[in-house]
Design an enzyme around this catalytic site. Structure first.
Site, PDB file in Angstrom:
ATOM      1  CE1 TYR A  98      36.010  52.445  31.822  1.00  0.00           C
ATOM      2  CE2 TYR A  98      35.213  50.853  30.210  1.00  0.00           C
ATOM      3  CZ  TYR A  98      35.238  51.344  31.511  1.00  0.00           C
ATOM      4  OH  TYR A  98      34.499  50.712  32.475  1.00  0.00           O
ATOM      5  NE  ARG A 125      38.079  46.082  28.242  1.00  0.00           N
ATOM      6  CZ  ARG A 125      37.949  44.772  28.030  1.00  0.00           C
ATOM      7  NH1 ARG A 125      39.034  44.018  28.006  1.00  0.00           N
ATOM      8  NH2 ARG A 125      36.783  44.235  27.834  1.00  0.00           N
ATOM      9  CB  VAL A 144      31.107  47.583  25.927  1.00  0.00           C
ATOM     10  CG1 VAL A 144      30.033  47.837  26.971  1.00  0.00           C
ATOM     11  CG2 VAL A 144      32.350  47.001  26.577  1.00  0.00           C
ATOM     12  CG  HIS A 154      26.015  46.407  30.284  1.00  0.00           C
ATOM     13  ND1 HIS A 154      26.506  45.195  30.700  1.00  0.00           N
ATOM     14  CD2 HIS A 154      24.846  46.571  30.968  1.00  0.00           C
ATOM     15  CE1 HIS A 154      25.697  44.661  31.604  1.00  0.00           C
ATOM     16  NE2 HIS A 154      24.686  45.476  31.782  1.00  0.00           N
ATOM     17  CB  CYS A 209      26.063  69.054  24.147  1.00  0.00           C
ATOM     18  SG  CYS A 209      26.990  67.878  23.152  1.00  0.00           S
ATOM     19  CB  CYS A 227      28.744  71.301  22.680  1.00  0.00           C
ATOM     20  SG  CYS A 227      29.667  70.365  23.913  1.00  0.00           S
ATOM     21  N   GLY A 244      27.075  32.721  27.286  1.00  0.00           N
ATOM     22  CA  GLY A 244      28.340  33.278  27.734  1.00  0.00           C
ATOM     23  C   GLY A 244      28.237  34.353  28.787  1.00  0.00           C
ATOM     24  CG  ASN A 302      27.760  30.253  30.313  1.00  0.00           C
ATOM     25  OD1 ASN A 302      27.821  31.213  29.562  1.00  0.00           O
ATOM     26  ND2 ASN A 302      28.236  30.276  31.547  1.00  0.00           N
ATOM     27  CB  ALA A 332      30.081  30.820  22.705  1.00  0.00           C
TER      28      ALA A 332
HETATM   29  N1  APR Z   1      32.080  30.060  25.566  1.00  0.00           N
HETATM   30  C1  APR Z   1      30.972  30.126  26.369  1.00  0.00           C
HETATM   31  N2  APR Z   1      30.981  30.669  27.623  1.00  0.00           N
HETATM   32  C2  APR Z   1      32.160  31.124  28.071  1.00  0.00           C
HETATM   33  C3  APR Z   1      33.359  31.065  27.302  1.00  0.00           C
HETATM   34  C4  APR Z   1      33.275  30.498  25.992  1.00  0.00           C
HETATM   35  N3  APR Z   1      34.333  30.406  25.202  1.00  0.00           N
HETATM   36  N4  APR Z   1      34.377  31.601  28.043  1.00  0.00           N
HETATM   37  C5  APR Z   1      33.828  31.972  29.234  1.00  0.00           C
HETATM   38  N5  APR Z   1      32.496  31.676  29.254  1.00  0.00           N
HETATM   39  C6  APR Z   1      31.518  31.943  30.312  1.00  0.00           C
HETATM   40  C7  APR Z   1      32.068  31.801  31.721  1.00  0.00           C
HETATM   41  O1  APR Z   1      31.911  30.478  32.181  1.00  0.00           O
HETATM   42  C8  APR Z   1      31.201  32.791  32.503  1.00  0.00           C
HETATM   43  O2  APR Z   1      30.011  32.162  32.958  1.00  0.00           O
HETATM   44  O3  APR Z   1      31.137  33.299  30.173  1.00  0.00           O
HETATM   45  C9  APR Z   1      30.822  33.843  31.453  1.00  0.00           C
HETATM   46  C10 APR Z   1      31.544  35.179  31.590  1.00  0.00           C
HETATM   47  O4  APR Z   1      31.109  35.772  32.780  1.00  0.00           O
HETATM   48  P1  APR Z   1      31.595  37.241  33.212  1.00  0.00           P
HETATM   49  O5  APR Z   1      33.058  37.322  33.039  1.00  0.00           O
HETATM   50  O6  APR Z   1      31.011  37.493  34.554  1.00  0.00           O
HETATM   51  O7  APR Z   1      30.960  38.200  32.104  1.00  0.00           O
HETATM   52  P2  APR Z   1      29.456  38.715  31.975  1.00  0.00           P
HETATM   53  O8  APR Z   1      28.474  37.737  32.531  1.00  0.00           O
HETATM   54  O9  APR Z   1      29.258  39.153  30.579  1.00  0.00           O
HETATM   55  O10 APR Z   1      29.486  40.022  32.941  1.00  0.00           O
HETATM   56  C11 APR Z   1      28.297  40.768  33.069  1.00  0.00           C
HETATM   57  O11 APR Z   1      29.421  42.423  34.384  1.00  0.00           O
HETATM   58  O12 APR Z   1      31.458  43.375  34.625  1.00  0.00           O
HETATM   59  C12 APR Z   1      30.164  43.624  34.244  1.00  0.00           C
HETATM   60  O13 APR Z   1      29.226  45.160  32.716  1.00  0.00           O
HETATM   61  C13 APR Z   1      30.072  44.058  32.790  1.00  0.00           C
HETATM   62  O14 APR Z   1      28.643  43.248  31.031  1.00  0.00           O
HETATM   63  C14 APR Z   1      29.427  42.853  32.113  1.00  0.00           C
HETATM   64  C15 APR Z   1      28.616  42.229  33.237  1.00  0.00           C
END
Ligand code: APR
Length: 235
Positions: free
Chosen positions: A56, A59, A94, A110, A121, A140, A176, A202, A220
């Site tokens: 983290y 990140r 996040v 999240h 605390c 704390c 997304g 998406n 997006a």
């Molecule tokens: N524009 C639009 N969509 C996109 C793009 C883009 N440029 N790039 C990728 N995607 C889409 C992918 O097709 C996929 O469906 O975004 C999605 C990303 O999916 P994940 O990687 O699974 O991310 P997310 O759905 O946010 O994950 C949900 O899972 O790992 C945990 O807590 C974490 O918040 C996260 C949760």
């Protein structure tokens, strides 16, 4: 169809992909580089806190070098200019790109990279530096700061507010996200049962695609500003 009413927007990692932040499940995504069990569960933190903190810290540093993209800016604009009702933005992300783009009615369900949580605390505070060296809690003094991130098996934040917004929404839009993780993946069903028009924006169809009235595919950064322009006119 003339759109009006309260809007609830759910965003996922795909909304930040064009800002250079890895998604989780796409090719080469985070969960291909790291095992969830090693970095994103309370058990992992119990077992090897340094490994989790290092993940983290990396990140947290990385997102501070990124900038909001056209999708983030368009959603902030929608919130400012929409007069058909409320706009509530629920993000699974996040990073702080929605915040930096100017979104205000924003729920980080999240958690947030730029926040630390003291498990001694229970104080949460803005945090941009590293945590691996175990800095004392400013409140704390205990060396008990962990990333303020909802890990697998933990309860997402502000769920009551989210459900209230879903119950009152007329338009539900998912942007997304793969629809792989609950409870976020179930929001479209509640919104649909409440009579909302449900739209998916998406790169590819998500796992919950069948629940949406409409799906638009594309990056997006292109399809979100185009959708916002339909609602509030050209920028
Ligand atoms: N524009 C639009 N969509 C996109 C793009 C883009 N440029 N790039 C990728 N995607 C889409 C992918 O097709 C996929 O469906 O975004 C999605 C990303 O999916 P994940 O990687 O699974 O991310 P997310 O759905 O946010 O994950 C949900 O899972 O790992 C945990 O807590 C974490 O918040 C996260 C949760």
């Amino acid at each position: 169809m003339e759109m009006t009413g309260n809007i609830v927007i759910l965003t996922g990692a795909g909304c930040s992909a064009e800002s250079g932040i890895d998604t989780f499940r796409d090719g080469g995504g985070l969960w291909e580089q790291h095992r969830v069990e090693d970095v994103a569960t309370p058990e992992a933190y119990e077992r090897d806190p340094a490994l989790v903190q290092r993940f983290y810290d990396m990140r947290r540093a990385a997102i501070q070098t990124k900038a909001p993209n056209a999708a983030h800016h368009a959603l902030a604009r929608l919130e400012r200019e929409w007069d058909g009702g409320t706009v509530t933005l629920v993000t699974q992300n996040v990073d702080d790109l929605h915040d930096r783009a100017g979104s205000k009615n924003l729920i980080h369900m999240h958690g947030e990279h730029l926040s630390a949580w003291c498990t001694a605390c229970d104080t949460r505070m803005g945090w941009t530096a590293t945590l691996i060296e175990g800095p004392p809690c400013p409140s704390c003094g205990a060396a008990a700061l962990r990333p303020d991130i909802v890990w697998f098996g933990e309860m997402p934040y502000r769920m009551e507010e989210i459900h209230d917004a879903l119950r009152d929404c007329d338009i539900f839009v998912s942007i997304g996200t793969s629809g792989a993780v609950y409870p976020a993946a179930g929001f479209v069903r509640l919104a649909r049962e409440m009579g909302a028009h449900c739209l998916e924006l998406n790169l590819e169809r998500s796992q919950g695609s069948a629940w949406f009235h409409e799906t638009r595919l594309g990056p997006a950064g292109d399809i979100v500003p185009a959708w916002v322009e339909e609602l509030v006119g050209p920028d």
